[in-house]
Design a protein around this motif. Structure first.
Motif, PDB file in Angstrom:
ATOM      1  N   GLY A  24       0.838  -0.985  -0.038  1.00  0.00           N
ATOM      2  CA  GLY A  24       0.071  -0.059   0.099  1.00  0.00           C
ATOM      3  C   GLY A  24       0.746   1.259  -0.179  1.00  0.00           C
ATOM      4  N   GLU A  25       1.999   1.021  -0.197  1.00  0.00           N
ATOM      5  CA  GLU A  25       2.963   2.364  -0.089  1.00  0.00           C
ATOM      6  C   GLU A  25       3.739   2.545  -1.497  1.00  0.00           C
ATOM      7  N   VAL A  26       4.378   3.759  -1.686  1.00  0.00           N
ATOM      8  CA  VAL A  26       4.969   4.229  -2.889  1.00  0.00           C
ATOM      9  C   VAL A  26       6.477   4.691  -2.433  1.00  0.00           C
ATOM     10  N   ARG A  27       7.235   4.557  -3.093  1.00  0.00           N
ATOM     11  CA  ARG A  27       8.598   5.262  -2.984  1.00  0.00           C
ATOM     12  C   ARG A  27       8.719   6.628  -3.799  1.00  0.00           C
ATOM     13  N   ILE A  28       8.889   7.793  -3.559  1.00  0.00           N
ATOM     14  CA  ILE A  28       8.836   8.837  -4.471  1.00  0.00           C
ATOM     15  C   ILE A  28      10.410   9.407  -4.374  1.00  0.00           C
ATOM     16  N   GLN A  29      10.824   9.398  -5.469  1.00  0.00           N
ATOM     17  CA  GLN A  29      12.063  10.337  -5.823  1.00  0.00           C
ATOM     18  C   GLN A  29      11.921  11.857  -5.956  1.00  0.00           C
ATOM     19  N   VAL A  30      12.091  12.331  -4.606  1.00  0.00           N
ATOM     20  CA  VAL A  30      11.634  13.586  -4.473  1.00  0.00           C
ATOM     21  C   VAL A  30      12.253  14.677  -5.541  1.00  0.00           C
ATOM     22  N   ALA A  31      11.362  15.749  -5.934  1.00  0.00           N
ATOM     23  CA  ALA A  31      11.912  16.549  -6.918  1.00  0.00           C
ATOM     24  C   ALA A  31      12.375  17.798  -6.029  1.00  0.00           C
ATOM     25  N   ALA A  32      10.883  18.116  -5.205  1.00  0.00           N
ATOM     26  CA  ALA A  32      10.923  19.503  -4.620  1.00  0.00           C
ATOM     27  C   ALA A  32      10.416  19.192  -3.107  1.00  0.00           C
ATOM     28  N   ALA A 301      14.286  32.992   4.377  1.00  0.00           N
ATOM     29  CA  ALA A 301      13.448  33.502   3.704  1.00  0.00           C
ATOM     30  C   ALA A 301      11.950  33.298   4.495  1.00  0.00           C
ATOM     31  N   LEU A 302      11.605  31.890   4.731  1.00  0.00           N
ATOM     32  CA  LEU A 302      10.400  31.598   5.553  1.00  0.00           C
ATOM     33  C   LEU A 302      10.198  32.482   7.123  1.00  0.00           C
ATOM     34  N   ALA A 303      11.369  32.426   7.666  1.00  0.00           N
ATOM     35  CA  ALA A 303      11.165  32.939   8.960  1.00  0.00           C
ATOM     36  C   ALA A 303      11.324  34.584   8.999  1.00  0.00           C
ATOM     37  N   SER A 304      11.561  35.224   7.743  1.00  0.00           N
ATOM     38  CA  SER A 304      11.536  36.504   7.930  1.00  0.00           C
ATOM     39  C   SER A 304      10.021  37.171   7.843  1.00  0.00           C
ATOM     40  N   ASN A 305       9.070  36.303   7.470  1.00  0.00           N
ATOM     41  CA  ASN A 305       7.627  36.759   7.619  1.00  0.00           C
ATOM     42  C   ASN A 305       7.378  37.711   6.490  1.00  0.00           C
ATOM     43  N   ARG A 306       8.499  37.642   5.467  1.00  0.00           N
ATOM     44  CA  ARG A 306       8.146  38.697   4.310  1.00  0.00           C
ATOM     45  C   ARG A 306       7.708  37.993   3.009  1.00  0.00           C
ATOM     46  N   VAL A 307       7.524  36.668   3.258  1.00  0.00           N
ATOM     47  CA  VAL A 307       7.210  35.960   2.085  1.00  0.00           C
ATOM     48  C   VAL A 307       5.658  35.959   1.747  1.00  0.00           C
ATOM     49  N   SER A 308       5.091  35.931   0.843  1.00  0.00           N
ATOM     50  CA  SER A 308       3.688  36.090   0.483  1.00  0.00           C
ATOM     51  C   SER A 308       3.392  34.874  -0.161  1.00  0.00           C
ATOM     52  N   GLY A 309       2.824  33.867   0.291  1.00  0.00           N
ATOM     53  CA  GLY A 309       2.716  32.595  -0.121  1.00  0.00           C
ATOM     54  C   GLY A 309       3.721  31.585   0.252  1.00  0.00           C
ATOM     55  N   LYS A 310       4.300  30.790  -0.703  1.00  0.00           N
ATOM     56  CA  LYS A 310       4.900  29.514  -0.247  1.00  0.00           C
ATOM     57  C   LYS A 310       6.609  29.583  -0.604  1.00  0.00           C
ATOM     58  N   VAL A 311       7.293  28.825   0.056  1.00  0.00           N
ATOM     59  CA  VAL A 311       8.894  28.365  -0.486  1.00  0.00           C
ATOM     60  C   VAL A 311       8.832  26.964  -0.621  1.00  0.00           C
ATOM     61  N   ALA A 312       9.880  26.818  -1.746  1.00  0.00           N
ATOM     62  CA  ALA A 312      10.138  25.472  -1.999  1.00  0.00           C
ATOM     63  C   ALA A 312      11.699  25.272  -1.818  1.00  0.00           C
ATOM     64  N   LEU A 313      12.004  24.007  -1.496  1.00  0.00           N
ATOM     65  CA  LEU A 313      13.233  23.582  -1.700  1.00  0.00           C
ATOM     66  C   LEU A 313      13.465  22.596  -2.708  1.00  0.00           C
ATOM     67  N   VAL A 314      14.135  22.912  -3.759  1.00  0.00           N
ATOM     68  CA  VAL A 314      14.308  21.950  -5.099  1.00  0.00           C
ATOM     69  C   VAL A 314      15.356  20.978  -4.399  1.00  0.00           C
ATOM     70  N   ILE A 315      15.164  19.646  -4.661  1.00  0.00           N
ATOM     71  CA  ILE A 315      15.936  18.524  -4.135  1.00  0.00           C
ATOM     72  C   ILE A 315      16.636  17.871  -5.141  1.00  0.00           C
ATOM     73  N   ASP A 316      16.184  17.787  -6.419  1.00  0.00           N
ATOM     74  CA  ASP A 316      16.513  17.037  -7.540  1.00  0.00           C
ATOM     75  C   ASP A 316      16.086  17.906  -8.771  1.00  0.00           C
ATOM     76  N   ASP A 317      17.293  18.808  -9.142  1.00  0.00           N
ATOM     77  CA  ASP A 317      16.746  19.778 -10.301  1.00  0.00           C
ATOM     78  C   ASP A 317      16.832  19.047 -11.703  1.00  0.00           C
ATOM     79  N   SER A 318      16.955  17.738 -11.779  1.00  0.00           N
ATOM     80  CA  SER A 318      17.012  16.806 -12.992  1.00  0.00           C
ATOM     81  C   SER A 318      15.569  16.700 -13.063  1.00  0.00           C
ATOM     82  N   LEU A 319      14.790  16.541 -11.865  1.00  0.00           N
ATOM     83  CA  LEU A 319      13.365  16.170 -12.245  1.00  0.00           C
ATOM     84  C   LEU A 319      12.463  17.528 -12.223  1.00  0.00           C
ATOM     85  N   ALA A 320      12.699  18.569 -11.456  1.00  0.00           N
ATOM     86  CA  ALA A 320      12.158  19.682 -11.316  1.00  0.00           C
ATOM     87  C   ALA A 320      12.320  20.352 -12.354  1.00  0.00           C
TER      88      ALA A 320
END
Length: 320
Positions: A24-32, A301-320
C-alpha cells in the motif's frame, strides 16, 4: 540517501538509510519539498514529530514514483505530490499511497510540492471542521501565509467573502489580489476589523494574543478554528461571551491525524479541489524556490515573515 534534519536551530544534510516500501506504499524520488512554519519550529526543537514518525524535515513534497508496493494505485514514473508527517526533505520518501495525489494539470513539480500541506490545512479547517456554508463571512489571521493564501482562494471559489489581518500594505494588496475583500495591518488597530464583521468563522494561527478580539468579532454560532500559537498559548477567555454567542472553539492539527483520516481528507481534496487547479481557479502561490545547497537561505526567507505565499526547496533539479 541524503536527508535534511534540524539540529539545535540549524539544518544539515545527513546520510540516512532509505525506508522499505511496504504494501500500500509508494517510494517517491523527491524533486522538491515545501517549507512550512512547522519545519521552522521542528528545527528549533519546539515541534517534535509524532511518535513513530521520522525526524527528517518536510511535511509535503513532489516527485516521481520509483517503487510501488502491493495494492498501491500508482505506477512507476507517475508525477505526484504527497502529504507527509515528516521526511519530505530527502532524496526519496516512502509514503502511504492514499496520501499521494497526481500533480495537477499544468503545474511544475516545485509548484506541486507546496500544495498538499497548506491546501489540506485550509480545506480541513474551513470546510470539514468549520462547516463553512456559502455566503458565510470569514476572517483569516496571517492572511498572506501559505495557509492564508490557500484559504483566500478557497473562500473565493466556494462563495465565502473573507477578510485578513496581515503585516504590511504590500501583503494586504497581495491578499486582495487573491480575492480577499479587505483587511487590516497588525501594526495598526485590529479593532478596525469590527467594520467588516461579525464573522461566521475565524481561522486563527495566532492564539492567545487574539483571544479577546476573536470572541468579540465572531457572530452568533460562529466557529473559531485555532491552528497555531504564534501569539502565545495562555490567555483569559470570557466564557460568558462564548456562551451568549454559542461560539464553537475548535483546536486543530493536521500532522498528528491518523492515516485513514488523512486518506479521507485527500480523497475529498482530489474530488473538490484538484479540478480547480486544472482550470486555474486555484494557484500554488509559489513565491520563491531554492536549490538544496541554499537550504539555510530558504529557511531564512520563510522565517523573515516577508514571504507572501510559499517557499520550496528543490532537491533534484533534474526532475524539477
Amino acid at each position: 540517501m541524503k536527508a535534511l534534519q534540524g539540529v539545535e536551530g540549524q539544518v544539515e544534510w545527513v546520510e540516512r538509510t532509505a525506508a522499505k516500501c511496504g504494501d500500500g506504499e509508494v517510494r517517491i524520488q523527491v524533486a522538491a519539498a515545501g517549507l512550512n512554519r512547522a519545519d521552522l519550529l521542528q528545527r528549533a526543537g519546539h515541534y517534535p514529530p509524532p511518535p513513530g514518525v521520522t525526524d527528517i524535515l518536510g511535511l509535503e513534497c513532489s516527485g516521481v514514483i520509483s517503487e510501488v508496493g502491493a495494492g498501491a494505485s500508482y505506477q512507476i514514473g507517475d508525477r505526484v505530490c504527497a502529504l507527509l508527517a515528516g521526511g519530505g526533505m530527502a532524496e526519496e520518501v516512502v509514503v502511504d499511497s492514499r496520501h499521494v495525489l497526481p500533480v495537477p494539470q499544468g503545474l511544475s513539480l516545485p509548484e506541486a510540492a507546496v500544495i498538499p500541506e497548506v491546501y489540506a490545512t485550509a480545506w480541513l479547517n474551513l470546510f470539514r471542521l468549520g462547516v463553512l456554508q456559502p455566503g458565510e463571512k470569514v476572517l483569516l489571521h496571517a492572511g498572506a501565509s501559505g495557509v492564508g493564501s490557500a484559504a483566500i482562494q478557497l473562500c473565493k471559489a466556494f462563495g465565502n467573502p473573507c477578510w485578513v489581518s496581515v503585516g504590511s500594505t504590500d501583503r494586504l494588496a497581495y491578499c486582495e489580489s487573491l480575492g480577499a475583500q479587505g483587511g487590516v495591518l497588525r501594526g495598526e488597530s485590529l479593532e478596525a476589523l469590527r467594520d467588516f464583521g461579525p464573522f461566521d468563522l475565524i481561522l486563527d494561527p495566532v492564539g492567545a494574543k487574539y483571544v479577546a478580539l476573536n470572541t468579540q468579532l465572531l457572530a452568533t454560532d460562529g466557529r473559531w478554528v485555532m491552528i497555531g500559537l504564534m501569539g502565545g498559548r495562555k490567555a483569559e477567555v470570557d466564557l460568558g461571551l462564548l456562551l451568549a454567542k454559542r461560539i464553537q472553539l475548535i483546536g486543530s492539527t493536521l500532522r498528528s491525524r491518523g492515516a485513514a483520516d488523512k486518506a479521507d481528507l485527500l480523497a475529498d481534496m482530489q474530488n473538490e479541489i484538484w479540478p480547480l487547479f486544472a482550470n486555474q481557479t486555484l494557484s500554488p502561490r509559489l513565491e520563491r524556490s531554492f536549490p538544496a545547497r541554499d537550504v539555510e537561505a530558504a529557511f531564512a526567507a520563510l522565517a523573515s515573515n516577508r514571504v507572501s505565499g510559499k517557499v520550496a526547496l528543490v532537491i533534484d533539479d533534474s526532475l524539477a
